[in-house]
Write a protein that holds these residues in place. Structure first.
Motif, PDB file in Angstrom:
ATOM      1  N   GLN A 102      31.936  14.470 -20.411  1.00 52.79           N
ATOM      2  CA  GLN A 102      31.837  14.363 -18.954  1.00 52.79           C
ATOM      3  C   GLN A 102      30.488  13.856 -18.463  1.00 52.79           C
ATOM      4  OE1 GLN A 102      34.449  15.154 -16.812  1.00 52.79           O
ATOM      5  NE2 GLN A 102      35.693  15.419 -18.643  1.00 52.79           N
ATOM      6  N   GLU A 103      29.531  13.637 -19.375  1.00 54.20           N
ATOM      7  CA  GLU A 103      28.201  13.183 -18.971  1.00 54.20           C
ATOM      8  C   GLU A 103      27.731  12.059 -19.900  1.00 54.20           C
ATOM      9  OE1 GLU A 103      25.351  16.488 -18.634  1.00 54.20           O
ATOM     10  OE2 GLU A 103      27.091  17.827 -18.730  1.00 54.20           O
ATOM     11  N   SER A 104      26.916  11.165 -19.353  1.00 53.46           N
ATOM     12  CA  SER A 104      26.254  10.190 -20.209  1.00 53.46           C
ATOM     13  C   SER A 104      25.160  10.915 -20.999  1.00 53.46           C
ATOM     14  CB  SER A 104      25.681   9.047 -19.369  1.00 53.46           C
ATOM     15  OG  SER A 104      24.922   9.536 -18.285  1.00 53.46           O
ATOM     16  N   GLY A 105      24.539  10.216 -21.933  1.00 53.17           N
ATOM     17  CA  GLY A 105      23.498  10.845 -22.747  1.00 53.17           C
ATOM     18  C   GLY A 105      23.571  10.348 -24.173  1.00 53.17           C
ATOM     19  N   THR A 106      23.007  11.130 -25.102  1.00 59.21           N
ATOM     20  CA  THR A 106      23.054  10.792 -26.525  1.00 59.21           C
ATOM     21  C   THR A 106      23.833  11.876 -27.261  1.00 59.21           C
ATOM     22  OG1 THR A 106      20.924  11.885 -26.985  1.00 59.21           O
ATOM     23  CG2 THR A 106      20.868   9.527 -26.444  1.00 59.21           C
ATOM     24  N   TYR A 107      24.705  11.442 -28.171  1.00 65.16           N
ATOM     25  CA  TYR A 107      25.607  12.371 -28.847  1.00 65.16           C
ATOM     26  C   TYR A 107      25.669  12.091 -30.351  1.00 65.16           C
ATOM     27  CZ  TYR A 107      27.218  13.552 -24.172  1.00 65.16           C
ATOM     28  OH  TYR A 107      27.257  13.970 -22.868  1.00 65.16           O
ATOM     29  N   TYR A 161      29.946  19.303 -25.695  1.00 60.82           N
ATOM     30  CA  TYR A 161      31.131  18.449 -25.710  1.00 60.82           C
ATOM     31  C   TYR A 161      31.697  18.249 -27.107  1.00 60.82           C
ATOM     32  CZ  TYR A 161      29.891  17.535 -20.891  1.00 60.82           C
ATOM     33  OH  TYR A 161      29.597  17.685 -19.550  1.00 60.82           O
ATOM     34  N   GLN A 162      31.422  19.169 -28.009  1.00 62.35           N
ATOM     35  CA  GLN A 162      31.940  19.084 -29.372  1.00 62.35           C
ATOM     36  C   GLN A 162      33.453  18.902 -29.337  1.00 62.35           C
ATOM     37  OE1 GLN A 162      30.716  22.239 -31.972  1.00 62.35           O
ATOM     38  NE2 GLN A 162      31.960  21.527 -33.682  1.00 62.35           N
ATOM     39  N   GLY A 163      33.942  17.931 -30.089  1.00 61.56           N
ATOM     40  CA  GLY A 163      35.373  17.634 -30.111  1.00 61.56           C
ATOM     41  C   GLY A 163      35.779  16.559 -29.119  1.00 61.56           C
ATOM     42  N   THR A 207      21.931   5.088 -33.541  1.00 59.13           N
ATOM     43  CA  THR A 207      20.813   5.409 -34.429  1.00 59.13           C
ATOM     44  C   THR A 207      21.233   6.549 -35.350  1.00 59.13           C
ATOM     45  OG1 THR A 207      18.432   5.835 -34.502  1.00 59.13           O
ATOM     46  CG2 THR A 207      19.698   7.049 -32.840  1.00 59.13           C
ATOM     47  N   HIS A 208      20.276   7.039 -36.143  1.00 57.77           N
ATOM     48  CA  HIS A 208      20.546   8.155 -37.053  1.00 57.77           C
ATOM     49  C   HIS A 208      20.863   9.424 -36.256  1.00 57.77           C
ATOM     50  CE1 HIS A 208      19.094   5.877 -40.523  1.00 57.77           C
ATOM     51  NE2 HIS A 208      18.076   5.492 -39.784  1.00 57.77           N
ATOM     52  N   ILE A 209      21.543  10.347 -36.924  1.00 59.01           N
ATOM     53  CA  ILE A 209      21.840  11.659 -36.337  1.00 59.01           C
ATOM     54  C   ILE A 209      20.555  12.282 -35.795  1.00 59.01           C
ATOM     55  CG2 ILE A 209      22.388  14.037 -37.038  1.00 59.01           C
ATOM     56  CD1 ILE A 209      24.893  12.532 -36.549  1.00 59.01           C
ATOM     57  N   ASP A 210      20.650  12.895 -34.623  1.00 56.65           N
ATOM     58  CA  ASP A 210      19.516  13.587 -34.007  1.00 56.65           C
ATOM     59  C   ASP A 210      19.534  15.038 -34.470  1.00 56.65           C
ATOM     60  OD1 ASP A 210      17.672  14.873 -32.366  1.00 56.65           O
ATOM     61  OD2 ASP A 210      18.245  13.753 -30.579  1.00 56.65           O
ATOM     62  N   SER A 211      18.532  15.451 -35.224  1.00 57.61           N
ATOM     63  CA  SER A 211      18.497  16.818 -35.759  1.00 57.61           C
ATOM     64  C   SER A 211      18.404  17.864 -34.653  1.00 57.61           C
ATOM     65  CB  SER A 211      17.327  16.969 -36.739  1.00 57.61           C
ATOM     66  OG  SER A 211      16.101  16.705 -36.084  1.00 57.61           O
ATOM     67  N   ASP A 212      17.999  17.448 -33.456  1.00 59.50           N
ATOM     68  CA  ASP A 212      17.944  18.370 -32.323  1.00 59.50           C
ATOM     69  C   ASP A 212      19.281  18.493 -31.603  1.00 59.50           C
ATOM     70  OD1 ASP A 212      15.254  18.913 -32.748  1.00 59.50           O
ATOM     71  OD2 ASP A 212      14.596  17.261 -31.456  1.00 59.50           O
ATOM     72  N   GLY A 213      20.277  17.737 -32.047  1.00 59.44           N
ATOM     73  CA  GLY A 213      21.617  17.846 -31.476  1.00 59.44           C
ATOM     74  C   GLY A 213      21.879  16.856 -30.364  1.00 59.44           C
ATOM     75  N   SER A 214      23.115  16.894 -29.872  1.00 59.16           N
ATOM     76  CA  SER A 214      23.533  16.033 -28.772  1.00 59.16           C
ATOM     77  C   SER A 214      22.806  16.422 -27.488  1.00 59.16           C
ATOM     78  CB  SER A 214      25.045  16.135 -28.566  1.00 59.16           C
ATOM     79  OG  SER A 214      25.737  15.656 -29.703  1.00 59.16           O
ATOM     80  N   LYS A 215      22.566  15.416 -26.632  1.00 53.59           N
ATOM     81  CA  LYS A 215      21.798  15.658 -25.405  1.00 53.59           C
ATOM     82  C   LYS A 215      22.452  14.983 -24.203  1.00 53.59           C
ATOM     83  CE  LYS A 215      17.315  15.947 -27.758  1.00 53.59           C
ATOM     84  NZ  LYS A 215      17.462  15.325 -29.075  1.00 53.59           N
ATOM     85  N   PRO A 216      23.410  15.668 -23.557  1.00 55.74           N
ATOM     86  CA  PRO A 216      23.946  15.134 -22.307  1.00 55.74           C
ATOM     87  C   PRO A 216      22.815  15.026 -21.289  1.00 55.74           C
ATOM     88  CG  PRO A 216      25.217  17.030 -23.086  1.00 55.74           C
ATOM     89  CD  PRO A 216      23.993  16.958 -23.928  1.00 55.74           C
ATOM     90  N   ASP A 217      22.875  14.006 -20.416  1.00 52.13           N
ATOM     91  CA  ASP A 217      21.770  13.818 -19.465  1.00 52.13           C
ATOM     92  C   ASP A 217      22.074  14.315 -18.052  1.00 52.13           C
ATOM     93  OD1 ASP A 217      23.414  11.875 -18.358  1.00 52.13           O
ATOM     94  OD2 ASP A 217      22.201  10.184 -19.046  1.00 52.13           O
ATOM     95  N   GLY A 218      23.240  14.931 -17.852  1.00 55.71           N
ATOM     96  CA  GLY A 218      23.562  15.511 -16.548  1.00 55.71           C
ATOM     97  C   GLY A 218      24.231  14.561 -15.574  1.00 55.71           C
ATOM     98  N   ILE A 219      24.354  13.278 -15.941  1.00 55.36           N
ATOM     99  CA  ILE A 219      24.956  12.307 -15.015  1.00 55.36           C
ATOM    100  C   ILE A 219      26.456  12.207 -15.282  1.00 55.36           C
ATOM    101  CG2 ILE A 219      24.956   9.925 -14.199  1.00 55.36           C
ATOM    102  CD1 ILE A 219      22.020   9.757 -15.141  1.00 55.36           C
ATOM    103  N   THR A 220      27.256  12.664 -14.330  1.00 55.81           N
ATOM    104  CA  THR A 220      28.703  12.620 -14.447  1.00 55.81           C
ATOM    105  C   THR A 220      29.249  11.330 -13.851  1.00 55.81           C
ATOM    106  OG1 THR A 220      29.062  13.657 -12.294  1.00 55.81           O
ATOM    107  CG2 THR A 220      28.820  15.145 -14.207  1.00 55.81           C
ATOM    108  N   ARG A 221      30.536  11.089 -14.068  1.00 58.36           N
ATOM    109  CA  ARG A 221      31.188   9.905 -13.507  1.00 58.36           C
ATOM    110  C   ARG A 221      31.051   9.891 -11.985  1.00 58.36           C
ATOM    111  NH1 ARG A 221      36.009  10.414 -15.534  1.00 58.36           N
ATOM    112  NH2 ARG A 221      36.084   8.643 -16.934  1.00 58.36           N
TER     113      ARG A 221
END
Length: 200
Positions: free
Chosen positions: A18-23, A54-56, A134-148
């Motif tokens: 539901q949000e843009s960002g890095t996953y 947003y796992q899954g 890019t490579h997997i982010d060891s800190d995990g996915s990071k939604p940026d809060g911007i929804t559609r």
């Protein structure tokens, strides 16, 4: 085993991003080699988020077109496809002999993708589009809060009416980079490459 369970809002069909960002994502086996509407070879990748809120959730239709009509197009295509292979763990020196082999090699690998909202010129719908890998982010996915809704509100003129797609977004996986004129699957969608033919 008798019926019984505890409800969990994160354990439902149609989980969507539901949000843009890095996953951090896994490349799904629904990914395929196709031919674009212009006759170019094209890989279409589907992803599943592997961690976080947003796992899954699915991110679909990341179209990567191989263009080699000019030296500049060939260099850009090489960098684009090489970037994804390196992000997925390929070392320098790995050779790919066909697009089908490349796609099958990517299936099951994990990478990190950056997604942004984009409104389609074809459908008028706003969906997530993959902008970087890019490579997997060891800190995990990071939604940026911007929804559609936020994106559409910011990017529509006062007189423009944003497409209403909230019901679709809440129940269905996201579609990204969808091109209704994308052409047909190569080999009818089947990638006939044995595991021994995969370079990594």
């Amino acid at each position: 085993m008798a019926f019984g369970f505890t409800t969990d809002e994160n354990n439902v069909f149609g989980q969507s991003v539901q949000e843009s960002g890095t996953y951090n994502v896994k490349i799904l086996d629904s990914s395929e080699a196709k031919t674009s509407s212009t006759g170019s070879e094209m890989a279409v990748f589907d992803y599943e988020v592997i961690d976080g809120e947003y796992q899954g959730g699915k991110v679909r239709y990341d179209n990567m077109v191989w263009k080699d009509g000019t030296a500049e197009e060939a260099e850009r295509s090489t960098k684009n496809f090489n970037n994804m292979a390196i992000a997925a763990g390929a070392k320098s020196g790995v050779q790919f002999s066909s697009l089908a082999q490349y796609v099958k090699s990517m299936i099951g690998k994990t990478i990190n993708i950056k997604v942004e909202w984009q409104t389609s010129d074809y459908t008028g719908k706003t969906n997530l589009t993959v902008r970087a890998k890019t490579h997997i982010d060891s800190d995990g996915s990071k939604p940026d809060g911007i929804t559609r809704d936020m994106f559409e509100a910011k990017n529509s003129s006062p007189n423009a009416q944003a497409p209403s797609s909230n019901a679709f977004a809440s129940k269905q996986p996201e579609q990204t980079g969808f091109n209704p004129f994308a052409g047909q699957s190569a080999n009818n969608g089947e990638i006939d490459i044995s595991a021994d033919d995969l370079p990594f």
